[in-house]
Design a protein around this motif. Structure first.
Motif, PDB file in Angstrom:
ATOM      1  N   TYR A  51       0.829  -1.206   0.000  1.00  0.00           N
ATOM      2  CA  TYR A  51       0.000   0.000   0.000  1.00  0.00           C
ATOM      3  C   TYR A  51       0.860   1.252   0.000  1.00  0.00           C
ATOM      4  CZ  TYR A  51      -3.916  -3.011   1.145  1.00  0.00           C
ATOM      5  OH  TYR A  51      -4.878  -3.989   1.091  1.00  0.00           O
ATOM      6  N   HIS A  90      -0.158   7.041   1.685  1.00  0.00           N
ATOM      7  CA  HIS A  90      -1.346   7.878   1.864  1.00  0.00           C
ATOM      8  C   HIS A  90      -2.634   7.074   1.864  1.00  0.00           C
ATOM      9  CE1 HIS A  90      -0.854   7.735  -2.541  1.00  0.00           C
ATOM     10  NE2 HIS A  90      -2.143   7.891  -2.611  1.00  0.00           N
ATOM     11  N   GLU A  91      -2.564   5.776   1.573  1.00  0.00           N
ATOM     12  CA  GLU A  91      -3.763   4.952   1.703  1.00  0.00           C
ATOM     13  C   GLU A  91      -3.845   4.338   3.102  1.00  0.00           C
ATOM     14  OE1 GLU A  91      -4.431   2.223  -1.563  1.00  0.00           O
ATOM     15  OE2 GLU A  91      -3.980   3.759  -3.043  1.00  0.00           O
ATOM     16  N   ALA A  94      -3.602   6.197 -12.048  1.00  0.00           N
ATOM     17  CA  ALA A  94      -4.243   5.333 -11.053  1.00  0.00           C
ATOM     18  C   ALA A  94      -4.829   4.083 -11.704  1.00  0.00           C
ATOM     19  CB  ALA A  94      -5.342   6.105 -10.325  1.00  0.00           C
ATOM     20  N   ASP A 125      -7.175   6.513  -5.706  1.00  0.00           N
ATOM     21  CA  ASP A 125      -6.509   5.295  -5.237  1.00  0.00           C
ATOM     22  C   ASP A 125      -6.077   4.441  -6.432  1.00  0.00           C
ATOM     23  OD1 ASP A 125      -6.902   6.087  -2.705  1.00  0.00           O
ATOM     24  OD2 ASP A 125      -8.252   4.469  -2.126  1.00  0.00           O
ATOM     25  N   TYR A 126      -4.917   3.817  -6.294  1.00  0.00           N
ATOM     26  CA  TYR A 126      -4.426   2.960  -7.371  1.00  0.00           C
ATOM     27  C   TYR A 126      -5.256   1.687  -7.457  1.00  0.00           C
ATOM     28  CZ  TYR A 126      -0.316   5.926  -7.474  1.00  0.00           C
ATOM     29  OH  TYR A 126       0.516   6.988  -7.582  1.00  0.00           O
TER      30      TYR A 126
END
Lengths: 183, 232
Positions: free
Chosen positions: A138, A141-142, B92, B124-125
Protein backbone atom coordinates in the motif's frame (compact mmCIF):
# COMPACT_ATOMS: atom_id res chain seq x y z
CA UNK A 1 14.42 29.16 19.85
CA UNK A 2 14.67 25.39 19.76
CA UNK A 3 15.39 23.69 16.48
CA UNK A 4 12.68 21.78 14.61
CA UNK A 5 12.91 18.03 15.25
CA UNK A 6 13.06 15.65 12.30
CA UNK A 7 12.47 11.88 12.25
CA UNK A 8 13.05 9.63 9.24
CA UNK A 9 12.41 5.99 8.44
CA UNK A 10 12.55 3.51 5.58
CA UNK A 11 9.55 1.17 5.24
CA UNK A 12 9.28 -1.08 2.16
CA UNK A 13 12.02 0.82 0.37
CA UNK A 14 15.64 0.21 -0.54
CA UNK A 15 17.19 3.05 1.48
CA UNK A 16 17.93 4.74 -1.83
CA UNK A 17 15.95 7.80 -0.77
CA UNK A 18 18.03 8.09 2.40
CA UNK A 19 21.14 7.78 0.24
CA UNK A 20 19.81 10.55 -1.96
CA UNK A 21 19.13 12.59 1.19
CA UNK A 22 22.80 12.24 2.13
CA UNK A 23 23.66 13.43 -1.40
CA UNK A 24 23.11 16.98 -0.17
CA UNK A 25 26.87 16.78 0.46
CA UNK A 26 28.37 19.62 2.52
CA UNK A 27 24.92 21.07 3.11
CA UNK A 28 24.62 18.36 5.77
CA UNK A 29 26.58 20.77 8.01
CA UNK A 30 23.89 23.40 7.45
CA UNK A 31 21.29 20.74 8.14
CA UNK A 32 22.76 20.00 11.57
CA UNK A 33 22.54 23.72 12.35
CA UNK A 34 18.98 23.84 11.08
CA UNK A 35 17.32 20.79 12.66
CA UNK A 36 17.64 18.19 15.39
CA UNK A 37 17.21 14.50 14.53
CA UNK A 38 15.16 12.07 16.57
CA UNK A 39 14.15 8.52 15.50
CA UNK A 40 16.11 7.94 12.32
CA UNK A 41 18.59 5.50 10.75
CA UNK A 42 20.90 8.50 10.39
CA UNK A 43 21.51 8.81 14.16
CA UNK A 44 20.31 5.27 15.00
CA UNK A 45 17.64 6.29 17.50
CA UNK A 46 15.21 3.36 17.41
CA UNK A 47 12.09 4.75 19.10
CA UNK A 48 10.59 8.20 19.45
CA UNK A 49 11.93 9.98 22.53
CA UNK A 50 9.90 13.15 21.95
CA UNK A 51 7.30 14.69 19.68
CA UNK A 52 8.71 15.65 16.30
CA UNK A 53 7.88 18.42 13.86
CA UNK A 54 8.67 16.69 10.59
CA UNK A 55 8.55 12.98 9.75
CA UNK A 56 10.21 11.88 6.51
CA UNK A 57 9.12 8.49 5.20
CA UNK A 58 10.62 6.36 2.48
CA UNK A 59 8.88 3.25 1.12
CA UNK A 60 5.34 1.91 1.13
CA UNK A 61 3.67 -0.58 3.47
CA UNK A 62 4.24 -4.25 2.66
CA UNK A 63 3.88 -5.75 6.16
CA UNK A 64 2.32 -5.15 9.57
CA UNK A 65 5.52 -3.65 10.95
CA UNK A 66 5.53 -0.98 8.22
CA UNK A 67 1.94 -0.07 9.10
CA UNK A 68 2.83 0.11 12.81
CA UNK A 69 5.85 2.37 12.20
CA UNK A 70 3.85 4.59 9.85
CA UNK A 71 1.07 4.98 12.41
CA UNK A 72 3.69 5.80 15.08
CA UNK A 73 5.04 8.50 12.79
CA UNK A 74 1.59 9.95 12.29
CA UNK A 75 1.07 10.05 16.07
CA UNK A 76 4.43 11.63 16.85
CA UNK A 77 5.02 14.01 13.96
CA UNK A 78 3.17 17.22 13.16
CA UNK A 79 3.93 17.03 9.45
CA UNK A 80 4.52 13.88 7.42
CA UNK A 81 6.48 14.03 4.17
CA UNK A 82 6.78 10.92 2.01
CA UNK A 83 9.71 10.70 -0.37
CA UNK A 84 10.14 8.43 -3.37
CA UNK A 85 7.94 6.37 -5.67
CA UNK A 86 7.62 3.43 -3.24
CA UNK A 87 5.93 5.63 -0.65
CA UNK A 88 3.77 7.37 -3.26
CA UNK A 89 2.58 4.45 -5.39
CA UNK A 90 4.10 1.30 -3.90
CA UNK A 91 7.04 1.36 -6.28
CA UNK A 92 8.88 -1.81 -7.23
CA UNK A 93 7.64 -3.80 -4.18
CA UNK A 94 4.11 -3.16 -5.52
CA UNK A 95 4.94 -5.12 -8.68
CA UNK A 96 3.54 -8.07 -6.76
CA UNK A 97 0.16 -6.36 -6.36
CA UNK A 98 -1.13 -7.25 -9.78
CA UNK A 99 0.61 -10.59 -10.24
CA UNK A 100 -0.86 -13.15 -7.88
CA UNK A 101 -2.36 -13.61 -4.43
CA UNK A 102 0.22 -13.33 -1.66
CA UNK A 103 0.09 -17.09 -0.99
CA UNK A 104 1.30 -17.77 -4.53
CA UNK A 105 4.09 -15.20 -4.16
CA UNK A 106 5.33 -16.91 -0.96
CA UNK A 107 5.10 -20.38 -2.51
CA UNK A 108 7.08 -19.17 -5.50
CA UNK A 109 9.71 -17.56 -3.29
CA UNK A 110 10.17 -20.39 -0.77
CA UNK A 111 9.03 -23.59 -2.51
CA UNK A 112 8.73 -23.56 -6.30
CA UNK A 113 11.37 -21.19 -7.58
CA UNK A 114 14.21 -22.91 -9.48
CA UNK A 115 16.82 -21.33 -7.22
CA UNK A 116 15.23 -22.69 -4.01
CA UNK A 117 17.64 -25.12 -2.35
CA UNK A 118 17.84 -26.74 1.07
CA UNK A 119 14.21 -26.24 1.98
CA UNK A 120 13.41 -29.96 2.16
CA UNK A 121 10.85 -29.47 4.91
CA UNK A 122 8.91 -27.07 2.67
CA UNK A 123 8.85 -24.27 5.23
CA UNK A 124 7.34 -20.88 4.51
CA UNK A 125 8.54 -18.56 7.31
CA UNK A 126 5.59 -17.98 9.64
CA UNK A 127 6.91 -17.14 13.10
CA UNK A 128 5.03 -14.89 15.53
CA UNK A 129 8.16 -12.75 15.74
CA UNK A 130 8.02 -11.99 12.01
CA UNK A 131 5.86 -9.14 10.74
CA UNK A 132 2.84 -10.32 8.81
CA UNK A 133 2.97 -9.75 5.07
CA UNK A 134 0.05 -7.68 3.76
CA UNK A 135 -2.13 -8.85 0.89
CA UNK A 136 -0.63 -6.14 -1.27
CA UNK A 137 1.76 -3.22 -0.98
CA UNK A 138 0.00 0.00 0.00
CA UNK A 139 1.14 3.55 -0.71
CA UNK A 140 1.54 5.50 2.56
CA UNK A 141 -1.35 7.88 1.86
CA UNK A 142 -3.76 4.95 1.70
CA UNK A 143 -2.81 4.05 5.30
CA UNK A 144 -2.48 7.39 7.13
CA UNK A 145 -2.89 11.05 6.20
CA UNK A 146 0.21 12.39 4.45
CA UNK A 147 0.88 16.12 4.16
CA UNK A 148 3.48 16.37 1.40
CA UNK A 149 4.71 14.18 -1.44
CA UNK A 150 8.19 14.29 -2.99
CA UNK A 151 8.35 12.11 -6.13
CA UNK A 152 11.40 10.45 -7.66
CA UNK A 153 13.30 7.19 -7.59
CA UNK A 154 15.19 8.39 -5.72
CA UNK A 155 14.09 12.05 -5.40
CA UNK A 156 16.89 14.39 -6.42
CA UNK A 157 18.92 15.55 -3.40
CA UNK A 158 18.13 19.18 -4.32
CA UNK A 159 14.42 18.44 -4.22
CA UNK A 160 14.61 16.85 -0.74
CA UNK A 161 16.82 19.70 0.48
CA UNK A 162 14.54 22.41 -0.94
CA UNK A 163 11.47 20.74 0.54
CA UNK A 164 13.04 20.38 3.97
CA UNK A 165 14.36 23.95 4.04
CA UNK A 166 10.98 25.27 2.87
CA UNK A 167 9.21 23.33 5.62
CA UNK A 168 11.62 24.40 8.35
CA UNK A 169 11.77 28.07 7.37
CA UNK A 170 8.12 28.33 6.36
CA UNK A 171 8.96 29.69 2.93
CA UNK A 172 7.44 28.64 -0.35
CA UNK A 173 9.19 25.73 -2.03
CA UNK A 174 11.12 26.15 -5.26
CA UNK A 175 10.06 23.60 -7.85
CA UNK A 176 12.13 23.89 -11.02
CA UNK A 177 11.03 21.53 -13.82
CA UNK A 178 14.23 19.45 -13.73
CA UNK A 179 13.81 18.16 -10.19
CA UNK A 180 10.35 16.56 -10.47
CA UNK A 181 11.06 13.12 -11.92
CA UNK A 182 9.45 9.74 -11.35
CA UNK A 183 12.63 7.73 -11.93
CA UNK B 1 -9.00 29.88 -50.71
CA UNK B 2 -10.91 32.31 -48.57
CA UNK B 3 -9.34 33.03 -45.21
CA UNK B 4 -11.20 32.92 -41.90
CA UNK B 5 -10.49 34.50 -38.54
CA UNK B 6 -10.22 32.43 -35.38
CA UNK B 7 -9.68 33.95 -31.95
CA UNK B 8 -7.43 31.93 -29.64
CA UNK B 9 -6.92 33.22 -26.10
CA UNK B 10 -8.16 36.66 -27.10
CA UNK B 11 -5.87 37.05 -30.12
CA UNK B 12 -7.20 36.86 -33.70
CA UNK B 13 -5.48 34.56 -36.21
CA UNK B 14 -6.05 34.41 -39.97
CA UNK B 15 -6.21 30.82 -41.22
CA UNK B 16 -7.78 28.37 -43.70
CA UNK B 17 -11.11 26.65 -42.96
CA UNK B 18 -10.01 23.03 -43.47
CA UNK B 19 -7.87 22.90 -40.35
CA UNK B 20 -8.49 21.75 -36.79
CA UNK B 21 -8.13 23.98 -33.73
CA UNK B 22 -5.04 22.00 -32.75
CA UNK B 23 -3.35 22.67 -36.13
CA UNK B 24 -4.08 26.40 -35.99
CA UNK B 25 -2.85 26.64 -32.40
CA UNK B 26 0.33 24.68 -33.11
CA UNK B 27 1.12 26.82 -36.17
CA UNK B 28 0.82 29.91 -33.99
CA UNK B 29 3.04 28.54 -31.20
CA UNK B 30 0.22 27.87 -28.78
CA UNK B 31 0.65 24.53 -27.06
CA UNK B 32 -2.44 22.42 -26.45
CA UNK B 33 -1.49 19.18 -24.64
CA UNK B 34 -2.30 15.97 -26.55
CA UNK B 35 -1.96 12.29 -25.81
CA UNK B 36 -4.04 10.17 -28.21
CA UNK B 37 -3.20 12.52 -31.09
CA UNK B 38 -0.21 11.79 -33.32
CA UNK B 39 0.82 13.80 -36.37
CA UNK B 40 -0.04 11.85 -39.51
CA UNK B 41 -2.78 9.63 -38.13
CA UNK B 42 -6.50 10.32 -38.02
CA UNK B 43 -7.47 12.11 -34.81
CA UNK B 44 -10.15 10.51 -32.65
CA UNK B 45 -10.35 12.77 -29.59
CA UNK B 46 -10.63 9.97 -27.05
CA UNK B 47 -8.21 11.03 -24.31
CA UNK B 48 -9.79 14.51 -23.87
CA UNK B 49 -6.46 16.04 -22.82
CA UNK B 50 -6.74 18.62 -25.63
CA UNK B 51 -10.15 19.85 -24.41
CA UNK B 52 -10.56 23.60 -24.97
CA UNK B 53 -13.36 26.08 -24.53
CA UNK B 54 -14.84 26.61 -28.00
CA UNK B 55 -17.51 29.33 -28.11
CA UNK B 56 -18.09 28.63 -24.43
CA UNK B 57 -18.35 24.83 -24.77
CA UNK B 58 -15.79 22.13 -24.05
CA UNK B 59 -14.54 20.55 -27.29
CA UNK B 60 -11.49 18.49 -28.25
CA UNK B 61 -9.02 20.60 -30.21
CA UNK B 62 -7.66 17.68 -32.26
CA UNK B 63 -11.02 16.82 -33.90
CA UNK B 64 -12.88 20.16 -34.04
CA UNK B 65 -12.48 22.04 -37.35
CA UNK B 66 -12.15 25.80 -37.18
CA UNK B 67 -14.76 28.14 -38.63
CA UNK B 68 -15.05 31.87 -39.09
CA UNK B 69 -15.45 33.89 -35.91
CA UNK B 70 -14.75 30.93 -33.63
CA UNK B 71 -13.55 31.83 -30.14
CA UNK B 72 -11.18 29.36 -28.51
CA UNK B 73 -9.67 29.48 -25.03
CA UNK B 74 -6.94 26.92 -24.36
CA UNK B 75 -5.53 27.62 -20.94
CA UNK B 76 -8.03 28.50 -18.22
CA UNK B 77 -7.41 27.21 -14.73
CA UNK B 78 -10.42 24.93 -15.09
CA UNK B 79 -9.07 23.34 -18.28
CA UNK B 80 -5.60 22.87 -16.83
CA UNK B 81 -7.11 21.17 -13.78
CA UNK B 82 -9.26 18.94 -15.99
CA UNK B 83 -6.19 17.88 -17.97
CA UNK B 84 -4.14 17.23 -14.88
CA UNK B 85 -6.94 15.08 -13.40
CA UNK B 86 -7.14 13.03 -16.62
CA UNK B 87 -3.42 12.32 -16.28
CA UNK B 88 -3.89 11.36 -12.61
CA UNK B 89 -6.72 9.00 -13.53
CA UNK B 90 -4.55 7.32 -16.16
CA UNK B 91 -1.79 6.83 -13.57
CA UNK B 92 -4.24 5.33 -11.05
CA UNK B 93 -5.90 3.11 -13.66
CA UNK B 94 -2.84 1.25 -15.00
CA UNK B 95 0.35 -0.10 -13.51
CA UNK B 96 2.75 2.71 -14.34
CA UNK B 97 6.02 1.81 -12.62
CA UNK B 98 8.17 4.61 -13.99
CA UNK B 99 11.42 3.55 -12.25
CA UNK B 100 11.44 0.22 -14.14
CA UNK B 101 10.12 1.41 -17.51
CA UNK B 102 12.25 1.62 -20.65
CA UNK B 103 10.28 4.61 -21.87
CA UNK B 104 10.80 6.67 -18.71
CA UNK B 105 12.05 10.12 -19.70
CA UNK B 106 10.64 9.74 -23.22
CA UNK B 107 7.07 8.96 -22.18
CA UNK B 108 4.34 11.43 -23.11
CA UNK B 109 2.07 10.48 -20.21
CA UNK B 110 4.93 10.99 -17.74
CA UNK B 111 5.92 14.23 -19.45
CA UNK B 112 2.38 15.58 -19.04
CA UNK B 113 2.49 14.64 -15.36
CA UNK B 114 5.78 16.53 -15.04
CA UNK B 115 4.30 19.52 -16.84
CA UNK B 116 1.39 19.61 -14.41
CA UNK B 117 3.74 18.98 -11.45
CA UNK B 118 1.67 16.05 -10.22
CA UNK B 119 3.21 14.85 -6.95
CA UNK B 120 0.65 12.11 -6.30
CA UNK B 121 -2.65 11.15 -7.97
CA UNK B 122 -5.73 12.10 -6.00
CA UNK B 123 -7.26 8.69 -6.80
CA UNK B 124 -6.51 5.29 -5.24
CA UNK B 125 -4.43 2.96 -7.37
CA UNK B 126 -6.32 0.05 -8.88
CA UNK B 127 -3.32 -2.23 -9.63
CA UNK B 128 -5.22 -4.18 -12.32
CA UNK B 129 -4.03 -7.70 -13.14
CA UNK B 130 -2.49 -7.47 -16.62
CA UNK B 131 0.00 -9.50 -18.64
CA UNK B 132 3.17 -8.84 -20.54
CA UNK B 133 3.15 -10.36 -24.03
CA UNK B 134 6.69 -11.05 -25.20
CA UNK B 135 6.03 -13.79 -27.74
CA UNK B 136 6.89 -11.64 -30.76
CA UNK B 137 10.57 -11.82 -31.88
CA UNK B 138 10.99 -8.02 -32.08
CA UNK B 139 8.36 -6.49 -29.80
CA UNK B 140 7.00 -6.67 -26.28
CA UNK B 141 3.49 -5.53 -25.44
CA UNK B 142 3.26 -4.53 -21.77
CA UNK B 143 -0.47 -4.24 -21.08
CA UNK B 144 0.28 -2.77 -17.64
CA UNK B 145 1.35 0.48 -19.28
CA UNK B 146 -1.17 0.63 -22.13
CA UNK B 147 -3.58 3.59 -21.96
CA UNK B 148 -5.67 2.32 -24.93
CA UNK B 149 -5.16 5.50 -26.94
CA UNK B 150 -5.34 3.41 -30.13
CA UNK B 151 -2.46 5.27 -31.74
CA UNK B 152 -0.77 2.02 -32.80
CA UNK B 153 -4.02 0.80 -34.39
CA UNK B 154 -5.06 4.02 -36.12
CA UNK B 155 -1.92 4.23 -38.29
CA UNK B 156 -2.83 4.85 -41.91
CA UNK B 157 -3.83 1.61 -43.57
CA UNK B 158 -1.81 1.58 -46.78
CA UNK B 159 -0.19 -1.38 -48.54
CA UNK B 160 3.31 -0.23 -47.55
CA UNK B 161 2.07 0.75 -44.10
CA UNK B 162 -0.11 -2.13 -42.88
CA UNK B 163 -1.89 -2.44 -39.54
CA UNK B 164 0.39 -4.02 -36.96
CA UNK B 165 -1.93 -3.98 -33.99
CA UNK B 166 -5.58 -4.72 -33.31
CA UNK B 167 -7.99 -4.40 -30.40
CA UNK B 168 -9.32 -7.60 -28.88
CA UNK B 169 -12.20 -8.11 -26.43
CA UNK B 170 -14.78 -5.49 -25.46
CA UNK B 171 -15.53 -3.07 -22.65
CA UNK B 172 -13.11 -3.05 -19.74
CA UNK B 173 -11.42 -6.22 -21.05
CA UNK B 174 -10.25 -4.50 -24.23
CA UNK B 175 -6.51 -4.72 -24.98
CA UNK B 176 -4.16 -4.37 -27.92
CA UNK B 177 -2.69 -7.38 -29.67
CA UNK B 178 -0.42 -8.11 -32.63
CA UNK B 179 -1.80 -8.46 -36.11
CA UNK B 180 0.00 -11.76 -36.51
CA UNK B 181 -0.02 -11.72 -40.31
CA UNK B 182 1.48 -8.28 -40.77
CA UNK B 183 3.99 -8.39 -37.92
CA UNK B 184 5.38 -11.82 -38.82
CA UNK B 185 8.41 -10.55 -40.75
CA UNK B 186 9.10 -7.33 -38.89
CA UNK B 187 12.60 -5.86 -38.98
CA UNK B 188 14.28 -3.62 -36.40
CA UNK B 189 13.36 -0.43 -38.22
CA UNK B 190 9.68 -1.35 -38.30
CA UNK B 191 9.80 -2.39 -34.65
CA UNK B 192 11.25 1.00 -33.72
CA UNK B 193 8.50 2.70 -35.73
CA UNK B 194 5.89 0.69 -33.85
CA UNK B 195 7.46 1.68 -30.54
CA UNK B 196 7.53 5.34 -31.56
CA UNK B 197 3.78 5.42 -32.24
CA UNK B 198 3.14 4.47 -28.61
CA UNK B 199 2.98 7.48 -26.25
CA UNK B 200 3.85 5.31 -23.23
CA UNK B 201 5.96 2.17 -22.73
CA UNK B 202 3.31 -0.35 -23.80
CA UNK B 203 5.06 -1.26 -27.07
CA UNK B 204 8.74 -1.94 -26.52
CA UNK B 205 11.37 -2.76 -29.12
CA UNK B 206 13.22 -5.84 -27.88
CA UNK B 207 16.96 -5.95 -27.13
CA UNK B 208 17.16 -2.21 -26.87
CA UNK B 209 16.48 0.25 -24.12
CA UNK B 210 17.96 2.56 -21.51
CA UNK B 211 20.35 3.71 -24.27
CA UNK B 212 20.02 7.43 -23.48
CA UNK B 213 21.46 8.37 -20.07
CA UNK B 214 19.36 10.18 -17.47
CA UNK B 215 19.64 13.91 -18.05
CA UNK B 216 19.70 13.65 -21.84
CA UNK B 217 16.30 12.08 -22.46
CA UNK B 218 13.55 13.90 -24.32
CA UNK B 219 11.68 15.37 -21.36
CA UNK B 220 14.51 15.64 -18.81
CA UNK B 221 15.26 19.32 -19.30
CA UNK B 222 12.32 20.76 -21.24
CA UNK B 223 8.63 20.18 -20.55
CA UNK B 224 6.47 18.58 -23.22
CA UNK B 225 5.24 21.27 -25.60
CA UNK B 226 8.17 23.64 -25.09
CA UNK B 227 9.20 23.01 -28.73
CA UNK B 228 5.80 24.33 -29.86
CA UNK B 229 5.79 27.26 -27.46
CA UNK B 230 9.28 28.10 -28.69
CA UNK B 231 10.83 28.54 -25.27
CA UNK B 232 13.43 25.82 -25.18
Amino acid sequence: MSKPIVATTSLAGCFGCHMSFLDIDERILDLIELVEFNKSPIDDIKTFTKKCDIGIIEGGCCNSENVHVLQEFRKNCKTLVVIGECAIMGGLPALRNNVAPISECLEEAYLNCVSVQANDEKIIPNDDELPMILDKVYPCHEVVKIDYFIPGCAPRADLIWNALVALVTGNEMELPYEVIKYD
Amino acid sequence: MSKITVTINGKAYLTEPDKTILQVATENKIYIPTLCFLEGIKAQGSCRICTCMVNGKMMTACTTPVNDGMEVVTNTEELEKLRSKIVELLFAEGNHFCPSCERSGNCELQALAYRYKIMVPEFDYIYPARDVDAIHPKLIIDHNRCILCKRCIRRKKEPENPTWFVFENRGNKVKINFDKEHTADMDDEMAQKAMDTCPVGAIIHKEKGYDVPIGRRKYDKNPIGSDIEGKE
